[in-house]
Design a protein around this motif. Sequence first.
Motif, short mmCIF file in Angstrom:
data_model
loop_
_atom_site.label_atom_id
_atom_site.label_comp_id
_atom_site.label_asym_id
_atom_site.label_seq_id
_atom_site.Cartn_x
_atom_site.Cartn_y
_atom_site.Cartn_z
N LEU A 39 21.18 9.90 -17.46
CA LEU A 39 20.96 11.05 -16.59
C LEU A 39 21.53 12.29 -17.25
CD1 LEU A 39 20.88 11.90 -13.09
CD2 LEU A 39 22.95 12.72 -14.17
N SER A 40 20.79 13.38 -17.19
CA SER A 40 21.36 14.65 -17.61
C SER A 40 20.69 15.80 -16.87
CB SER A 40 21.24 14.84 -19.12
OG SER A 40 22.14 15.86 -19.53
N GLY A 41 21.38 16.92 -16.86
CA GLY A 41 20.85 18.09 -16.18
C GLY A 41 21.11 19.34 -16.99
N MET A 42 20.36 20.37 -16.66
CA MET A 42 20.57 21.68 -17.29
C MET A 42 20.50 22.73 -16.19
SD MET A 42 18.48 22.40 -20.73
CE MET A 42 18.14 21.04 -21.83
N ARG A 43 21.34 23.72 -16.32
CA ARG A 43 21.20 24.83 -15.38
C ARG A 43 19.94 25.60 -15.73
NH1 ARG A 43 27.00 27.19 -16.34
NH2 ARG A 43 26.53 26.19 -18.31
N PHE A 66 17.19 16.64 -14.70
CA PHE A 66 16.98 17.53 -13.56
C PHE A 66 17.45 18.94 -13.81
CE2 PHE A 66 21.22 18.11 -11.72
CZ PHE A 66 21.94 17.16 -12.42
N ALA A 118 19.64 21.78 -12.61
CA ALA A 118 20.87 21.90 -11.82
C ALA A 118 20.94 23.29 -11.20
CB ALA A 118 22.08 21.59 -12.70
N HIS A 155 24.23 24.21 -9.55
CA HIS A 155 25.24 24.58 -10.55
C HIS A 155 25.04 26.00 -11.04
CE1 HIS A 155 26.39 20.24 -10.94
NE2 HIS A 155 27.56 20.82 -11.07
N TYR A 200 32.68 22.64 -9.26
CA TYR A 200 31.60 22.41 -10.24
C TYR A 200 31.61 20.99 -10.83
CZ TYR A 200 28.50 23.64 -14.21
OH TYR A 200 27.50 23.70 -15.12
N GLN A 239 28.95 17.79 -10.31
CA GLN A 239 28.36 17.12 -11.46
C GLN A 239 28.62 15.61 -11.38
OE1 GLN A 239 28.93 19.14 -15.14
NE2 GLN A 239 28.11 17.48 -16.39
N ASP A 250 26.18 14.18 -9.03
CA ASP A 250 24.85 14.10 -9.68
C ASP A 250 24.72 12.81 -10.48
OD1 ASP A 250 24.36 16.74 -8.89
OD2 ASP A 250 24.96 17.59 -10.83
N ILE A 251 25.79 12.49 -11.19
CA ILE A 251 25.75 11.35 -12.11
C ILE A 251 25.89 10.03 -11.35
CG2 ILE A 251 26.96 10.22 -14.02
CD1 ILE A 251 27.92 13.11 -14.84
N VAL A 261 25.39 9.60 -20.13
CA VAL A 261 25.13 11.01 -19.85
C VAL A 261 25.12 11.77 -21.18
CG1 VAL A 261 25.90 13.04 -18.57
CG2 VAL A 261 26.39 10.76 -17.68
N VAL A 284 25.33 14.73 -23.22
CA VAL A 284 25.76 16.13 -23.10
C VAL A 284 26.51 16.52 -24.37
CG1 VAL A 284 25.97 16.37 -20.58
CG2 VAL A 284 27.83 15.32 -21.88
N GLN A 318 30.91 19.43 -22.34
CA GLN A 318 30.74 18.80 -21.03
C GLN A 318 31.44 17.45 -20.92
OE1 GLN A 318 28.82 19.97 -18.20
NE2 GLN A 318 29.12 21.87 -19.33
#
Length: 420
Positions: free
Chosen positions: A28-32, A61, A63, A66, A152, A156, A159-160, A168, A170, A174
Motif C-alpha cells: 500500500l502507498s499513497g501520495m498527496r 491512493f 491522500a 493529508h 498526520y 497515515q 491508511d496502512i 509500504v 516510500v 517517510q
Amino acid sequence: MSDHPLASSDPAPAPSPADAVTPRRRVLSGMRPTGAMHLGHWHGALKNWVRLQDEYECFFFAADWHALTTHYEEREVIETSVYEMVTDWLAAGLDPDKVTLFIQSRLPEHAELFTLLAMGTPLGWLERMPTYKDQIERLKDRDLATYGFLGYPLLQAADILIYKANFVPVGVDQAPHVEITREVARRFNHLYGREPDFDELVRAALKKLGKDRAKEFEAARHAYRESGDVAALERGRAIIAASGSLGGADRERLDGHLRGTGKTILVEPDVLLTETSKLVGLDGTKMSKSYGNAIAMREDPVEVERKIRRMPTDPARVHRSDSGDPEKCPVWQFHKVYSDDETKAWVVHGCTTAAIGCLDCKQPLIEAIIREQAPWRERAEPYLTNPKRVHWIVEVGTERARTVARETMREVREAMGLSY
Ligand code: TRP
Ligand code: SF4
C-alpha cells in the motif's frame, strides 16, 4: 476416480502451484495530490509502483486528507489535483486491472480507525516525529500548530493498517511514519488482541502441551521476553508447531502469549525502501512544481527542449573554451539518471577538457527524456479525451478498497468492544 470415458483421456490441467498457495503479499502507498506528476515523481516513486504491480496485490491512493493537513485553506486545488495525478499514474503504466486506485476521503473508514487509534496513542510519539518539527520549520508561512498536522503520522498509520498491508513503498523521509505504524499496531494487538479470559485460556492451552513441554515453552518465553532472543522465540514456536493436541485458536493464543502480544488483528508493515534514482530539479535543488524547476511527465517536447537548454551549468564555463566540472553542474545529475556509461564518459571528458559545449552536452538528455515520455503520452490519450474513464477507475478502486477496509473495521470494533 471417475469412470467417465473423457475423464482419463482428457485430464484438466493441474492448477499451477502459484494459484493454489499463499495469496500475494499486499503493498500500500499513497501520495498527496499535487496535480500533474513530474519526472521527480516518476523516478522517485512511480517507476517503482509500476514494477510492484506484477508481484504484489497493490493499493495506491490519493491522500487528499493529508494534503489538507498542510493546505487546509486551499480547497479549490484538491479535486483537479487528484484526477490529474491519477491520470499520470495510469499514464505511467499502472494497470487498473492489476492495482486498486482510490481516494482516501471517499473512505470514512480511515477516519474511524484514525479516531480509534488516537485514543491510545501517546502524544509523545507524535511530537517526537522528525517530520513534525522539520515541516513546521520549513513551512514557516503556514500555521501548522494544528491538531490535524500533529496527527498526520497517525492518519497515515490508519491508511496502512486498515488494509493490513505487508509492505509500504516510500522514500526514507517517510520511514519514521511506517515505524510509528508498527508501534501503533503492536500496541493495538497488545491491548485488544486478547479475549477477556485470555490468561485462563492460555493456562488451559499450556496444560494441553503436557508438563514438560509447557515448562520448556515457558522457559523459551522468558528468554525471549527478557533478551529478545530470537532462537528462544523459534524454540517456543517449534513447541507449538509440534504439538498434536492444540487447535487453531489455542495455537494463536500461545503464540500471542509467547510474544507478549495478543492475537494479530492489525499487521505490522515493513518499509519497502524505494531503490530509486533521485532526480534533481532543473536548478539542482529538489524537483518540485512550486519551485518552478520541474519537467512534467507529459510536458510538451518543445518545452522539454527549451527547459533543458536553459538549465544552468557549471558557472566556471563562462566561455565555450573554459573547462568545467560535472559535479558542479545539475545537467550532470540528469546524465546520471538518463545516460549510459559511454555517454557519461563522453560528458566527463568533454566537460573537463572543453571539448564539448554545454548545449552539445544537453542534447542526448533532451532526446532521452522525450523518448521516455512517448509511452506516457500515448497511454494518457484515451483518458484525456474521456476523463470519465479515470473517474470510473477510481470508482471501482474505491469500492474494492472499501470491501477490505470494512472488514478490518468490523474486526477492530469487535476487538474494542464496540460491536453492539
Ligand atoms: N505521507 C505520504 C507522503 O507525503 C503520503 C501518504 C499518506 C502515505 N498515507 C500514506 C504513504 C500511507 C504511504 C502509506 O508522501
Ligand atoms: Fe554541465 Fe555538461 Fe556543461 Fe559540463 S559540459 S558544465 S556537465 S552542461
